[in-house]
Design an enzyme around this catalytic site. Structure first.
Site, PDB file in Angstrom:
ATOM      1  N   ASP A 119      -6.367  -0.387  -6.110  1.00  0.00           N
ATOM      2  CA  ASP A 119      -7.835  -0.278  -6.094  1.00  0.00           C
ATOM      3  C   ASP A 119      -8.363   0.210  -4.750  1.00  0.00           C
ATOM      4  O   ASP A 119      -9.519  -0.028  -4.411  1.00  0.00           O
ATOM      5  CB  ASP A 119      -8.467  -1.626  -6.447  1.00  0.00           C
ATOM      6  CG  ASP A 119      -8.132  -2.720  -5.436  1.00  0.00           C
ATOM      7  OD1 ASP A 119      -7.282  -2.474  -4.563  1.00  0.00           O
ATOM      8  OD2 ASP A 119      -8.707  -3.821  -5.523  1.00  0.00           O
ATOM      9  N   TYR A 170       0.873  -1.173   0.000  1.00  0.00           N
ATOM     10  CA  TYR A 170       0.000   0.000   0.000  1.00  0.00           C
ATOM     11  C   TYR A 170       0.912   1.226   0.000  1.00  0.00           C
ATOM     12  O   TYR A 170       1.791   1.337   0.859  1.00  0.00           O
ATOM     13  CB  TYR A 170      -0.885   0.041   1.250  1.00  0.00           C
ATOM     14  CG  TYR A 170      -2.090  -0.861   1.208  1.00  0.00           C
ATOM     15  CD1 TYR A 170      -3.081  -0.691   0.242  1.00  0.00           C
ATOM     16  CD2 TYR A 170      -2.252  -1.872   2.150  1.00  0.00           C
ATOM     17  CE1 TYR A 170      -4.199  -1.509   0.218  1.00  0.00           C
ATOM     18  CE2 TYR A 170      -3.368  -2.705   2.135  1.00  0.00           C
ATOM     19  CZ  TYR A 170      -4.333  -2.507   1.166  1.00  0.00           C
ATOM     20  OH  TYR A 170      -5.438  -3.326   1.146  1.00  0.00           O
ATOM     21  N   HIS A 191     -10.632  -6.720  -4.967  1.00  0.00           N
ATOM     22  CA  HIS A 191     -10.304  -6.672  -3.540  1.00  0.00           C
ATOM     23  C   HIS A 191     -11.199  -7.612  -2.743  1.00  0.00           C
ATOM     24  O   HIS A 191     -11.605  -7.322  -1.608  1.00  0.00           O
ATOM     25  CB  HIS A 191     -10.451  -5.236  -3.016  1.00  0.00           C
ATOM     26  CG  HIS A 191      -9.410  -4.851  -1.999  1.00  0.00           C
ATOM     27  ND1 HIS A 191      -8.292  -4.131  -2.321  1.00  0.00           N
ATOM     28  CD2 HIS A 191      -9.322  -5.075  -0.673  1.00  0.00           C
ATOM     29  CE1 HIS A 191      -7.569  -3.925  -1.242  1.00  0.00           C
ATOM     30  NE2 HIS A 191      -8.175  -4.500  -0.222  1.00  0.00           N
TER      31      HIS A 191
END
Length: 505
Positions: free
Chosen positions: A274, A246, A368
């Site tokens: 995403d 991330y 996700h």
């Protein structure tokens, strides 16, 4: 004096002194024998200030490590100040591990679990529900909004039918493959699932051990419960781990994490693209809301002037993610690492072509796990669109394509490979296997998927991964979302619908 050795004095702080700092205007906490002043961080904490105040003046190690890795202590914001060390040092983490292990083993023993009775991945999911804490189950099982995409991820595979070939010598089946050039016993990897210790005290270390034994690749999450060093130390020789990233709003933090991943031997960087914000995961939020009263803040004319930040485990650990991340940032990421770059979270052909244009080594088609945008399409449906687009520009062999989400059968893996995926990622079933049986449970899930894939290949008349092609599939209904389909009793039996708010009247 100039040239003299630098002497750093570390304060030793007693438990009596720590207890004095338990107020909103003076809050200290103890984590892993180190004491921090968090007074100026209270209003910035993504999980709200109440949870910190509840632990101020105390040893917060157990609560902290329940949803954070100790790696986080190496990248604290400036509003958190290191004060010193506890004068009464304890091996809190070891004590916690032994206590949690004892509790979960007691649960398993009480349920009289038998690994030999597990015949499909739904079996371990059913058992995991009974073993995990309500908080852990809510976090892992939740999807976005009405959880339509969560369920569609699985059901979409059932709209793809198979065209078997017969009279083929299938006495020997070879499942082996490569991902980014690295060997794997099957084109399957354990994808990044945060907070592994919510399922079992070993957390991501347990997943690493299972990967060692089954010879598959592990994707280590940024938001792991264990430290990166602990997870990579658990990696066996000649085994491979990748790292899921991330991107932090503070690019120096991101750079440090990337360098750490390199140092610890991760072989590729999967950049999640995403999640500019997190989806509304109501199971997770509902449990958080009922488990702990939210800090609603002060009111002016009846309106809250401070937003409620108690929105579930997911949001409490992820506020650092940079919502400004865009295609131009790939150049910066490439400037700080030589690792292969894979973009995780591609959901349409246009973005797949942009990824190819930007020269990344791979993409993961993923929504996700149905946890972000509800009514987004399933990964398997998007895969067909993406492969058509890549083939139209002769890009199929220039960038590897993977998918994750909804894979529960070996035949699902076959369908993904036939459509052009190089490999598939599986997350929740691995976590459920870990919860139900520990490391042997994860191995069992992998073995079931291997056995089912081998059976499917044998019945389809294919003896190796490279023989699996689109010609073996019937795809005419893949994008039809409301056609009649068989009822999936196994999936329906383990799915728990979202519940409405409970009245106290």
């Amino acid at each position: 004096k100039l040239g003299a050795p630098l002497c750093i004095v570390i304060m030793s702080i007693s438990e009596v002194e720590l207890k004095k700092h338990n107020k909103e205007n003076d809050a200290w906490i103890l984590v892993n024998n180190k004491i921090y002043n968090v007074t100026n961080f209270l209003n910035d904490h993504p999980g709200g200030k109440n949870i910190i105040l509840k632990n101020s003046g105390k040893d917060a190690t157990n609560n902290f490590t329940a949803i954070h890795s100790l790696d986080l202590l190496n990248n604290l914001p400036e509003t958190v100040k290191y004060i010193g060390e506890s004068s009464n040092k304890k091996d809190t983490l070891k004590q916690k591990f032994e206590e949690e292990k004892r509790k979960i083993e007691e649960k398993r023993k009480a349920l009289n679990l038998d690994l030999d009775n597990i015949i499909n991945v739904y079996d371990v999911e059913e058992l995991a529900k009974k073993i995990m804490t309500p908080n852990g189950w809510a976090y892992y099982s939740s999807g976005a909004d009405d959880e339509i995409t969560l369920r569609e991820n699985h059901f979409a595979f059932q709209r793809i039918w198979l065209r078997p070939r017969v009279l083929v010598d299938v006495s020997k089946i070879d499942l082996s493959s490569k991902i980014l050039g690295y060997n794997t016993s099957v084109p399957l990897y354990i994808t990044s699932t945060a907070l592994g210790k919510l399922s079992d005290p070993e957390g991501e270390i347990g997943l690493a051990k299972a990967c060692n034994k089954e010879d598959i690749i592990q994707l280590i999450p940024t938001l792991s419960s264990c430290t990166m060093k602990e997870i990579t130390d658990a990696r066996a020789e000649n085994r491979t781990q990748f790292f899921q990233l991330y991107v932090n709003q503070d690019r120096n933090v991101t750079k440090n994490i990337i360098k750490m991943a390199e140092e610890y031997g991760c072989k590729a960087l999967f950049v999640t693209v995403d999640a500019p914000c997190l989806g509304k995961r109501e199971k997770d939020m509902r449990h958080k809301f009922t488990a702990e009263a939210p800090d609603m803040g002060k009111k002016v004319n009846g309106d809250n002037i401070e937003k409620n930040r108690n929105q579930g485990t997911a949001k409490s650990i992820s506020s650092f993610i940079d919502p400004s991340l865009n295609w131009n940032d790939l150049e910066w990421i490439r400037s700080v690492t030589d690792l292969p770059i894979v973009l995780k979270g591609i959901q349409c052909a246009e973005d797949a072509l942009l990824a190819l244009h930007h020269g990344v080594q791979g993409i993961v088609i993923s929504n996700h796990g149905g946890r972000q945008l509800d009514c987004a399409r399933s990964a398997i449906e998007i895969l067909a669109e993406v492969m058509d687009a890549l083939n139209s520009v002769n890009g199929k062999d220039k960038m590897e394509v993977y998918i994750d989400g909804g894979i529960r059968r070996g035949s699902d893996i076959y369908k993904a490979l036939a459509l052009g995926a190089k490999a598939v990622g599986v997350g929740r079933p691995m976590i459920y296997g870990l919860a139900a049986f520990g490391v042997p449970g994860v191995q069992k899930v992998i073995q079931i998927l291997k056995e089912e894939l081998e059976m499917t290949m044998r019945l389809m008349g294919t003896t190796s991964i490279d023989q699996i092609t689109p010609r073996s599939l019937i795809l005419r209904n893949i994008s039809d979302h409301f056609v009649p389909s068989p009822v999936d009793h196994l999936s329906n039996s383990v799915y728990i619908p979202i519940k409405k708010i409970q009245s106290k009247l």
